[in-house]
Design an enzyme around this catalytic site. Structure first.
Site, PDB file in Angstrom:
ATOM      1  N   CYS A  21     -41.148 107.650 111.995  1.00  0.00           N
ATOM      2  CA  CYS A  21     -41.576 108.149 110.684  1.00  0.00           C
ATOM      3  C   CYS A  21     -40.340 108.535 109.874  1.00  0.00           C
ATOM      4  CB  CYS A  21     -42.503 109.347 110.863  1.00  0.00           C
ATOM      5  SG  CYS A  21     -42.868 110.207 109.327  1.00  0.00           S
ATOM      6  N   CYS A  36     -40.574 112.689 109.368  1.00  0.00           N
ATOM      7  CA  CYS A  36     -40.469 113.647 110.467  1.00  0.00           C
ATOM      8  C   CYS A  36     -39.807 113.043 111.696  1.00  0.00           C
ATOM      9  CB  CYS A  36     -41.847 114.205 110.827  1.00  0.00           C
ATOM     10  SG  CYS A  36     -42.901 113.036 111.694  1.00  0.00           S
ATOM     11  N   CYS A  52     -47.252 115.405 110.397  1.00  0.00           N
ATOM     12  CA  CYS A  52     -45.941 115.066 109.872  1.00  0.00           C
ATOM     13  C   CYS A  52     -45.222 116.328 109.382  1.00  0.00           C
ATOM     14  CB  CYS A  52     -46.108 114.062 108.724  1.00  0.00           C
ATOM     15  SG  CYS A  52     -44.573 113.285 108.228  1.00  0.00           S
ATOM     16  N   GLY A  71     -73.534 107.768 122.443  1.00  0.00           N
ATOM     17  CA  GLY A  71     -73.327 106.424 121.930  1.00  0.00           C
ATOM     18  C   GLY A  71     -74.561 105.797 121.319  1.00  0.00           C
ATOM     19  N   CYS A 111     -45.877 108.957 108.753  1.00  0.00           N
ATOM     20  CA  CYS A 111     -47.079 109.315 109.500  1.00  0.00           C
ATOM     21  C   CYS A 111     -48.287 109.265 108.572  1.00  0.00           C
ATOM     22  CB  CYS A 111     -46.985 110.738 110.025  1.00  0.00           C
ATOM     23  SG  CYS A 111     -45.716 110.999 111.241  1.00  0.00           S
TER      24      CYS A 111
END
Lengths: 261, 287
Positions: free
Chosen positions: B242, B245, B273, B33, B267
């Protein structure tokens, strides 16, 4: 006036600050006791703000030391401790009220966020709790609760100053540094702010170091006075004593320059 | 087309530069980080198009790596196609659009829906690495705030969101706490992807070219999204699936179809997808 613990809160010894050849303040020593309000008065350029900066850990002094006794009774040299501790101290046990509220407030966020910032810095993570405390403090400094989500930009000068005070006092500090807290406010607003300050200082048992050029403000708030000129303390003593019977020629001049209405 | 360009070092950057960047990456991995400064180079693409990500990728890519590049989840947008072709030409590496097959994935603003596994590396393109930047403009000050873990101001922003909108309205680039120590900007991924960063088995590297910073989240590192006790972190949800899909689990983009208010939700991760389309799985079943 308060039941005093035997140890001073702040011990200042031989504090000097030079700007190159120029003297900011020179060889200043005093003790501040718990619950005491110390006024620093003097004309513009006499080193008041430099001294306040050195005392509050924001301006490295050239010489001298500042010792602070914390809540646990431990004594710290403000300039010998790591900066991390100094910052922690500054946002928990200390408060700083700037002359211009824009320096002390976060103008981009709401009044509530301003008051809540110290709480969040100390680990408060409950939104409702933070908000309630903010409301509580807005009430204490006589700001309408309905303004909690307003930006401080929309506040009047007096309100901004009161918000700044709330933002500092929310963490229950022991020592507050104030730089001309009533500067730039008209007299009636000044009077209300002074009443408020006097009440809060009394209720919370705060110690205050108050910088002002306004002797009336000093008379109302301060227990003890330091009169500064050319970076040095020329006279010190109880407020009434200094103002009623000034000894040093400069103090006499200062007192005699007050406009009478 | 697939022939490597002559006159260029492997993966474009010279070896000294790669070493310098690898040192920064190693330090970043050692301090999860923490933003490590590095000597960012001019790259043959404009700032904001992924100069940071492309330098990190160039420094760690090997001849046997399989590279996938996505832009907002899609493999077929200009940015993704260009960077993929860049590495095919300068490094001659194999490229793919399949998340499972890739060993190295460079991404702009998404994490693939398909869970990553150990050994994979995800490289993020980061425009502004400093999560405190909008609250504190001074770099000297933000560095101190990181060093002292002085992060109260971050919650001020979230507080402000709730006070104004009744909820935390930050939708992307949602700040996270890495390994309980550093607050990090996850780059502008939607907050939908934030939970995927937490204890992810893959190595996550972040490169900011213009700002000259590299940071990292090593595998299985704790990544927590900041929140309040009474306003916990939440991800986006959609009321529909979606349109291509039928997935109800992926991040959906709203696509405007015409000027009569027609729109569809698909998606954003094209690979996910495609591999979830019913017709394809039927075809595969039939084969």
């Amino acid at each position: 006036m308060n039941a005093q613990s035997p140890q001073p809160l702040l011990t200042v010894r031989g504090l000097s600050r030079y700007y190159g050849q120029h003297v900011g303040c020179r060889d200043i020593s005093f003790d501040l006791w718990p619950g005491e309000v110390l006024g620093i008065v003097g004309e513009s350029g006499s080193g008041k703000t430099t001294l306040l900066g050195c005392l509050s850990g924001r301006l490295d002094p050239s010489e001298g030391s500042v010792l602070y006794r914390d809540r646990a009774g431990q004594s710290h040299d403000v300039y010998a401790m790591p900066e991390m501790m100094r910052r922690r101290l500054a946002r928990s046990e200390w408060g700083i009220v700037h002359q211009n509220p824009r320096d002390g407030l976060r103008m981009a966020v709401s009044a509530g966020a301003n008051v809540g910032e110290r709480l969040m810095a100390q680990g408060a993570r409950h939104y409702g709790g933070i908000r309630n405390q903010a409301l509580d403090w807005l009430d204490k400094v006589e700001i309408d609760a309905g303004r909690i989500d307003d930006s401080p930009r929309t506040f009047s000068g007096g309100m901004q100053q009161r918000l700044q005070i709330a933002r500092n006092l929310v963490s229950m500090p022991r020592l507050v540094f104030m730089d001309e807290p009533t500067g730039g406010l008209d007299v009636s607003v000044q009077a209300r702010l002074l009443d408020l300050l006097r009440r809060l200082v009394g209720e919370m048992g705060l110690s205050v170091i108050l910088v002002t050029h306004d002797l009336a403000v000093a008379r109302l708030l301060a227990h003890r006075l330091l009169v500064m000129r050319g970076g040095e303390v020329v006279e010190s003593g109880l407020t009434d004593q200094v103002l009623d019977d000034p000894q040093h020629p400069y103090s006499q001049l200062l007192v005699s320059s007050i406009l009478q209405v | 087309m697939s022939a490597t360009l002559e006159g260029y070092n492997f993966a474009y950057l010279d070896e000294q530069t790669k070493r310098m960047i690898r040192r920064a990456v190693l330090k970043a991995v050692a301090i999860p980080g923490y933003q490590v400064p590095f000597g960012s180079r001019e790259m043959p693409l404009p700032y904001g198009w992924g100069t940071g990500g492309i330098q990190v990728t160039a420094s760690i890519i090997g001849a046997d790596d399989v590279l996938k590049v996505i832009d907002q989840g899609a493999d077929d947008t200009t940015n993704a196609v260009s960077i993929r072709r860049f590495f095919r030409r300068t490094a001659g590496v194999a490229t793919t659009t399949r998340t499972e097959e890739a060993t190295l994935i460079q991404t702009r603003h998404r994490i693939p829906e398909t869970p990553l596994r150990e050994g994979q590396i995800l490289v993020y393109q980061v425009p502004i690495p400093e999560p405190l930047r909008w609250l504190e403009p001074r770099e000297t000050e933000t560095r101190k705030m990181h060093a002292f873990a002085d992060y109260g101001i971050m919650h001020v922003k979230l507080y402000e969101d709730i006070a104004r909108f009744g909820r935390i309205a930050t939708g992307y680039n949602y700040p996270v706490m890495v390994n309980g120590r550093y607050i990090m900007s996850p780059s502008p991924i939607p907050k939908f992807d934030n939970p995927k960063m937490d204890r992810n088995p893959a190595l996550q590297l972040f490169g900011a070219g213009r700002e000259k910073r590299i940071y990292a989240v090593p595998p299985y590192t704790r990544v927590e999204s900041l929140d309040f006790e009474d306003h916990p972190f939440e991800i986006e949800r959609w009321e529909r699936a979606c349109a291509l899909c039928g997935s109800t689990e992926s991040f959906l983009d709203e696509v405007v179809m015409d000027d009569r208010g027609g729109r569809m939700f698909v998606c954003s991760d094209t690979d996910y997808c495609e591999s979830h389309r019913p017709d394809r799985s039927e075809q595969e079943a039939a084969e």
